[in-house]
Design an enzyme around this catalytic site. Structure first.
Site, mmCIF file in Angstrom:
data_model
loop_
_atom_site.group_PDB
_atom_site.id
_atom_site.type_symbol
_atom_site.label_atom_id
_atom_site.label_comp_id
_atom_site.label_asym_id
_atom_site.label_seq_id
_atom_site.Cartn_x
_atom_site.Cartn_y
_atom_site.Cartn_z
ATOM 1 N N HIS A 39 32.452 34.475 37.242
ATOM 2 C CA HIS A 39 33.899 34.505 37.078
ATOM 3 C C HIS A 39 34.629 34.120 38.369
ATOM 4 O O HIS A 39 35.559 33.308 38.359
ATOM 5 C CB HIS A 39 34.316 35.911 36.620
ATOM 6 N N SER A 57 42.931 35.085 33.385
ATOM 7 C CA SER A 57 42.129 34.994 34.610
ATOM 8 C C SER A 57 42.176 33.594 35.196
ATOM 9 O O SER A 57 42.092 33.411 36.410
ATOM 10 C CB SER A 57 40.667 35.351 34.320
ATOM 11 N N ASP A 103 37.356 39.152 43.357
ATOM 12 C CA ASP A 103 36.731 38.939 42.058
ATOM 13 C C ASP A 103 35.258 39.347 42.136
ATOM 14 O O ASP A 103 34.913 40.296 42.825
ATOM 15 C CB ASP A 103 36.893 37.465 41.656
#
Length: 692
Positions: free
Chosen positions: A190, A355, A159
């Site tokens: 994130h 996600s 990520d």
């Protein structure tokens, strides 16, 4: 992608455009090289980033020679290299680099080359979720004496990196492929959020496998985008370090925005799809988010790879989220709406998207892999893990296409794998997160209690009597005012008639020391005293300087504690006789420190000399006598007769004369003198008196 097929003939070879690729057949040979149409379209007079796949493994250092191409050309100064290699992989028959038009032509004519694809851009696909999928129940279970919380397992998170300093996370390894260093720090947020869903150890926002480790691979930059060559490099890292970090799964919450397909063969031929399938062949399940386009007929790349476990999103009401990509190729569902999880720093924020669904499955895999580590007979392959989660999940209908998919139920999966007989409930553990066994500067302290399982009630005692803090709970937090000084609290959790307890002792020192007075009167003989109030004195110091020097510290030992107590120390300062000095005191308790004001004194370490002129030692007298004495310097002078109490003669003088009656017989007189600095001296004479 364009699914049309076009036949093109040119200069002795035929090019067939299929699904966005040029399939090149040399007229004289039988081999074919698949070339991404975007490569040729993007070349022009420049180079383009590509991922090159080979028919078989070629050692990285032998690539150039094997394919008959060089990284530089002996040509004009304006010419470009045929190929500049940027990435070499240990586990895949691939390299990544930048290729020129001339280099592309050479590779298209080489039988060692399988395909050439554009190194495309990839990006991220943007508190009640763990209980919803049964993770909280599993975390409270025990299997063969161990909590099922992912202990010993780790998950590769590919990520934007992970904030390794976040108190809820345990990052045990990783690499930054964006900046080519060993610090995969998250500069987007994130990746840290994804990692928290997997393994947050926070007592309130607990991850699915809270004792699992995170291996952070930074393939995406601060904007949340990156190249597939870095994604492939990250997968390569996970395979290479599988045994070192005991990697149980790979979690990828990324994909190509706007793209969808329901054909896994289309994705398997691409670099990331190939890498995912290779990881699965190496016994590492790969979990990938399906994408947030809301498509009913396809999922994103690389979730579409045949080896990937693709994951769509549901909400708190167990409905499939409208934004979640869906198609028959989709494997599983997991919560992905309003998920509160860790964020860089010490924060916890909410987010939505597939996600945040994929890491739920990665955490579930870590729990199943933990069981396999405890009992090797229950160790599952990636396909067995996927089938178990599918077969035990809760079926939900997607209104966009009428298809049904299993929403993961890790509790059902664990019970199915380990069996009800072996899934005994482990006794709950009680943890006091605050107060800690330290010293606090305030009486108001957060009382934070967490349990490994929900209790019927949580109670605490600070004075021998228990009070209920909460019912049907596993977490409590509130500010409590404790007593000054030593404290001990006991916390007790009750469930089904069984109680577990723990305790902690700590100190509260919220009152600063207070200095009342010092013994300064402008003169000093080296004896210094301070009067203060403090119940927990940790350090009392005297600081002295003379002749313009820096202050020197002298620790005062064996001082008492309490209200208005005095402490005295003696310092050798005779070497500064008749000189001015500065001094002050500091008093530190367990938390605070206070100082007295700086005072000045003149050093006087010499005792006053005393002469008793009358009476004379050894003489005989009749009647009343005159007591006559002289001091060498002004002093407080007193006397005593026959060892009796002292009587003051003067407060500040050099000579005294006083008529004094004595009893008949032997007598003695002692005269005492103390100067302004506290130096003292005395003289005694003996004599006889009579009335005749």
């Amino acid at each position: 992608m364009d699914f049309t097929s076009i036949i093109h003939e040119k200069k002795g070879f035929i090019a067939l455009f299929i699904v966005g690729f040029i399939l090149v057949f040399l007229a004289q040979g039988s081999f074919a090289v698949k070339v991404d149409t975007a490569v040729a379209d993007g070349l022009g007079n420049d180079t383009v980033p590509v991922i090159i796949s080979f028919q078989k493994y070629i050692p990285p250092d032998s690539v150039m020679a094997s394919v008959g191409i060089t990284s530089t050309k002996a040509a004009s100064a304006n010419s470009r290299p045929d190929l500049v290699i940027r990435k070499r992989y240990r586990n895949f028959n691939m390299i990544a680099g930048n290729i020129s038009r001339e280099g592309l032509k050479k590779l298209m004519e080489n039988p060692s080359v399988k395909s050439i694809e554009m190194d495309a851009r990839v990006s991220i696909l943007l508190d009640k979720s763990a209980p919803l999928i049964g993770a909280s129940e599993v975390n409270e279970m025990g299997y063969n004496g161990a909590f099922l919380r992912g202990n010993g397992a780790s998950v590769c998170v590919i990520d934007t990196g992970v904030d390794s300093s976040h108190p809820a996370l345990s990052v045990i390894g990783g690499y930054d492929f964006v900046n080519s260093d060993n610090d995969p720090m998250d500069d987007n947020g994130h990746g840290t959020m994804v990692a928290g869903i997997i393994s947050s150890r926070d007592s309130r926002y607990t991850g699915v496998a809270p004792e699992s480790g995170i291996v952070a691979l930074k393939a995406l930059d601060s904007a949340g985008s990156g190249s597939f060559s870095d994604v492939v490099a990250s997968i390569d890292y996970c395979i290479t370090n599988r045994d070192k970090f005991n990697i149980s799964a790979i979690s990828m919450s990324l994909g190509v925005s706007g793209f969808r397909t329901n054909d896994s063969s289309e994705c398997d031929s691409l670099a990331a799809g190939n890498a995912i399938n290779t990881a699965v062949q190496n016994n590492i399940p790969v979990v990938v988010s399906s994408g947030n386009g809301g498509y009913p007929d396809g999922i994103s790349y690389p979730a579409c790879a045949s080896g990937a476990i693709s994951v769509g999103a549901t909400d708190d009401y167990d409905r499939i989220a409208s934004f979640s990509n869906s198609a028959s190729l989709l494997d599983l569902l997991a919560p992905g709406v309003g998920i509160k999880t860790s964020y860089p720093g010490t924060e916890f924020l909410s987010g939505s998207g597939t996600s945040f669904s994929a890491p739920h499955i990665a955490g579930a895999v870590a729990l199943l892999r933990q069981i396999g580590m405890i009992n090797s007979s229950l160790s599952l392959s990636p396909s067995e893990v996927e089938n178990l989660l599918k077969n035990t999940g809760v079926r939900l209908i997607d209104g966009k296409n009428g298809l049904s998919f299993p929403r993961v139920d890790i509790n059902a999966a664990v019970l199915s794998l380990a069996g009800n007989m072996n899934s005994q409930e482990t006794p709950m553990a009680v943890s006091i997160e605050s107060p800690k066994p330290i010293v606090y500067a305030s009486r108001s302290i957060p009382l934070i209690i967490s349990l490994t399982a929900k209790a019927d009630s949580i109670e605490y005692s600070a004075n021998g009597r228990f009070a209920t803090l909460c019912s049907n709970c596993r977490y409590f937090k509130d500010n409590v005012v404790f007593s000054e000084g030593s404290n001990e609290i006991v916390v007790r959790a009750n469930r089904k008639g069984v109680s577990n307890s723990t305790n902690v002792s700590f100190l509260v020192d919220s009152i600063k020391p207070k200095i009342h007075s010092t013994n300064s009167n402008g003169w000093s003989n080296g004896t210094f005293a301070v009067t203060f109030t403090e119940e927990n004195p940790k350090n009392i110091s005297l600081w002295i300087r003379g002749n313009g020097s820096n202050f020197s510290r002298f620790e005062m030992k064996n001082c008492a504690s309490g209200r208005r107590v005095s402490c005295t120390t003696n310092i050798g300062i005779s070497n500064m006789e008749n000189q001015a000095i500065d001094f002050y005191f500091t008093i530190a308790d367990l938390i605070n420190e206070v100082s007295s004001r700086i005072q000045s004194s003149v050093v006087d370490t010499t005792r006053p000399s005393l002469i008793i002129n009358s009476p004379i030692d050894g003489s005989a007298y009749y009647g009343r006598l005159t007591l006559d004495a002289i001091s060498s310097e002004p002093a407080a002078i007193s006397y005593s007769v026959n060892d009796g109490p002292q009587k003051k003669l003067c407060t500040y003088c050099r000579t005294v004369s006083r008529k004094q009656a004595f009893s008949t017989g032997n007598n003695s007189v002692a005269v005492y003198a103390a100067d302004r600095a506290g130096n003292s001296n005395s003289r005694t004479v003996s004599f006889q008196t009579s009335n005749i």
